[in-house]
Design a protein around this motif. Structure first.
Motif, short mmCIF file in Angstrom:
data_model
loop_
_atom_site.label_atom_id
_atom_site.label_comp_id
_atom_site.label_asym_id
_atom_site.label_seq_id
_atom_site.Cartn_x
_atom_site.Cartn_y
_atom_site.Cartn_z
N UNK A 378 0.83 -1.19 0.00
CA UNK A 378 0.00 0.00 0.00
C UNK A 378 0.87 1.25 0.00
N UNK A 379 0.43 2.26 -0.72
CA UNK A 379 1.21 3.49 -0.85
C UNK A 379 0.31 4.70 -0.64
N UNK A 380 0.90 5.88 -0.79
CA UNK A 380 0.12 7.10 -0.61
C UNK A 380 0.03 7.49 0.85
N UNK A 381 -0.87 8.41 1.14
CA UNK A 381 -1.04 8.89 2.50
C UNK A 381 -1.65 7.84 3.41
N UNK A 382 -1.35 7.96 4.71
CA UNK A 382 -1.88 7.02 5.69
C UNK A 382 -3.36 7.30 5.90
N UNK A 383 -4.21 6.27 5.93
CA UNK A 383 -5.66 6.49 6.09
C UNK A 383 -5.97 7.20 7.41
#
Length: 683
Positions: A378-383
């Motif tokens: 998983x990538x991108x900002x943390x949920x």
């Protein structure tokens, strides 16, 4: 007699009602007392005839039947008592729970035994978790009215008696968590069975596909046994009433049969820890009543099907440790696309190959308790919303590629116990309130790019047992408030840029077993208070700028196995007494400014490499030879053996010299006279 009076009164009011009620009473009497005998069949035939032709004669017949049955009931009770005593005889009862099982007229007072209040016959045996051992006696089959046999969580061994098939009224059979062996017998005759739990035993042989004949089953648990490798039987679809199934740890392979997904009553399924393969089944979406899916530790591949959005009642889904890949379904992202996710408590996908950005709104409308999405891509900002309900206790997202800052909203997560987001690409400062979560037990921010300081609020995280901040860019002083964490057992602050002194307050941490402060910019002396951390097993303070002596208090660390103080500027004499009580398997004092003699004990613990780079350290010559040490020999520190040898050699030389002079003197006296000798002596 109450039933008879009721039937007689009913005759006067309504003849039809009379016939139905009376017939029911007779059938109860006959089925209870003569469940499989010829008398029961004959009485039933007579009953139907009399009801049709002579209803008032039938009343007398009814009275006779019930009276006759009552006369016979004591003998039936004695049969059941005898059967139960034989059952007891094959058991060991260390808690003496079965002391009440004695010869008597009725077994209804026996511990764990229940009876029908009308007939007095045994309908249930419940001996859950009573430390019973031994074998299950076949005599249990003589209890013809038995409805429930519940014997879980004991130490029962041997085989499951095939005679249980004779208990045709059996509704529940639970012998889980025992030590039963052998092949599971064919129980197809138990047509009334609704609950069957044979899980967590040592059953072997083929997977018992015959259970699919028990079409009345509501709950079926056969998992955690030692069957031959096999497949889920296609006939599993016969169990149309099934709502609970537990087939975990059953050595099952292949795909889940399509017939299984026709069991629309299914609510909870557990096929975990098998070798089930194929793509994640899209047909799972047909099971609209599902609230638990346990498919972890299998060989499933492919993507998570978007059809799972139809399962609006889901509370738990664990599909971890498979080979799933791709993005999570778009339906997971917003409530409308995934049934609002309003019931989801547990979501686990760890150790798969799922990728892409994690759905931003995941958890926003659900009472999440546990989420584990570790070891994916998983990538991108943390949920942001995983703890929106404030009920999250376990947040595990380690081993992904999340980037950016950790959301400040998690400071509201007051029930959080495990927070592990290590091994990502996260950066920025940790929001102050997160350091002081009151219930948190584990904080792991390791192997990211976090900056900033540890907030003094960490002193309020009194439940904390493990703190991992290794390999980040944290800076500032190590807060003395860490000394308030009485339960702290592991402290890993290595690989950062902490500066200042090591706080002496760490010395009050009586549970501390691992202390890693290496690779920072710490200065000052090593606090002597660390010698009070009696549970320390490993301590690493290497690669800092620490100075001063090694504290004498380190001799108190009798549980210490590993000590690394290398690459500092420690000075002073290496006093063997400071470390003499230690039983180290690993020691490194290299690259300091220590002086003195390295004892044989310390040299055995660490070898030469543990002392390299300390110009003032040396070993005695004999030890150098004995242990093939490469360290330099100490000068001006002769051993007793060397002094003794020197004294002996010097004495011998003196004796030789004196003897030589005496010999010359005598020779001179003899050959050349006194004058010559005197001159020779002068020379």
């Amino acid at each position: 007699m109450t039933g008879v009076v009721f039937s007689a009164a009913t005759i006067k009011m309504n003849n039809t009602h009379y016939m139905v009620t009376a017939f029911s009473v007779v059938m109860i009497c006959l089925n209870v007392f003569f469940p499989s005998g010829l008398l029961s069949h004959n009485c039933e035939t007579i009953t139907i005839f009399l009801m049709a032709k002579h209803p008032f004669s039938f009343l007398h017949f009814l009275l006779c039947c019930c009276f006759f049955s009552t006369l016979l009931s004591p003998s039936l009770s004695s049969v059941e008592v005898e059967a139960l005593l034989r059952f007891k005889k094959q058991l060991k009862d260390p808690l003496r729970r079965l002391d009440s099982w004695k010869v008597s007229d009725s077994p209804c007072e026996f511990f764990g035994v229940s009876c029908d209040p009308m007939t007095g016959l045994v309908t249930g045996i419940s001996l859950d978790n009573q430390s019973l051992s031994g074998e299950i006696s076949p005599s249990i089959s003589e209890l013809q009215s038995l409805i429930s046999l519940v014997l879980p969580s004991n130490l029962l061994s041997g085989y499951l008696p095939a005679e249980l098939n004779e208990c045709s009224n059996l509704w529940e059979l639970n012998v889980s968590v025992n030590h039963l062996i052998g092949t599971i017998p064919d129980l197809s005759e138990l047509r009334n069975l609704q609950i069957l739990d044979l899980s967590s035993n040592h059953f072997s042989g083929p997977f018992p596909s015959s259970v699919t004949n028990l079409t009345g089953l509501v709950s079926l648990a056969l998992g955690d046994n030692h069957y031959d490798e096999g497949e889920i039987p296609e006939s599993i679809g016969n169990l149309k009433n099934l709502s609970f199934i537990f087939f975990a740890k059953s050595r099952l392979r292949g795909e889940i049969p399509e017939s299984f997904f026709e069991i629309t009553t299914m609510e909870s399924l557990d096929f975990s820890t098998n070798n089930i393969s194929g793509n994640f089944p899209k047909s799972m979406a047909k099971l609209h009543k599902l609230y638990i899916i346990e498919l972890f530790a299998n060989q499933l591949t492919g993507e998570i099907p978007p059809e799972l959005a139809n399962l609006t009642l889901l509370q738990e889904i664990d599909i971890s440790r498979n080979h799933l890949y791709g993005k999570l379904p778009e339906g997971l992202e917003i409530p409308a696309g995934f049934g609002d996710m309003r019931n989801l408590l547990l979501f686990s996908t760890y150790r798969n190959n799922l990728s892409g950005e994690f759905p931003a709104n995941f958890g926003r409308f659900s009472p999440l308790n546990t989420i584990d999405i570790s070891e994916n891509q998983f990538s991108g900002g943390f949920p942001k919303y995983l703890c929106e309900s404030g009920k999250l206790r376990f947040l595990l997202a380690l081993g992904n590629k999340f980037s950016g800052e950790f959301p400040a909203s998690y400071f509201k997560c007051r029930d959080l116990q495990r927070l592990r987001i290590n091994d990502n690409l996260l950066s920025g400062e940790i929001p102050s309130g997160i350091w002081g979560l009151p219930e948190v037990v584990i904080i792991d921010f390791g192997n990211n790019e976090f900056t900033g300081r540890i907030s003094p609020e960490i002193g309020t995280a009194t439940s904390l047992t493990q703190l991992y901040l290794l390999n980040n860019k944290f800076s500032g002083k190590i807060p003395p408030e860490l000394g308030k964490l009485a339960n702290l057992g592991k402290l890993y602050l290595n690989g950062n840029d902490f500066s200042g002194k090591i706080p002496s307050e760490l010395g009050v941490l009586q549970q501390l077993s691992s202390l890693h402060l290496e690779e920072n910019s710490l200065t000052g002396s090593i606090p002597a208070e660390l010698g009070k951390c009696g549970m320390l097993v490993e301590m690493n303070l290497a690669r800092n700028s620490l100075n001063g002596n090694i504290p004498e208090s380190f001799s108190l660390l009798t549980n210490l196995h590993s000590l690394n103080l290398s690459w500092n500027t420690l000075t002073g004499s290496l006093n063997p007494d400071n470390l003499k009580n230690l039983k180290l398997s690993s020691l490194d004092l290299s690259m300091n400014q220590l002086t003195g003699i390295v004892s044989s004990n310390l040299l055995q613990m660490g070898g030469d490499k543990a002392f390299l780079g300390n110009k003032g350290l040396c070993v005695e010559k004999s030890l150098k030879i004995q242990m093939h040490s490469g360290l330099k020999v100490c000068r001006g520190n002769n051993t007793k053996e060397e002094l003794l040898l020197f004294f002996i050699i010097a004495s011998v030389l003196v004796v030789i010299l004196v003897g030589f002079l005496v010999a010359i003197y005598r020779e001179c006296k003899k050959e050349q006279g006194r004058v010559f000798c005197d001159k020779s002596l002068e020379i």
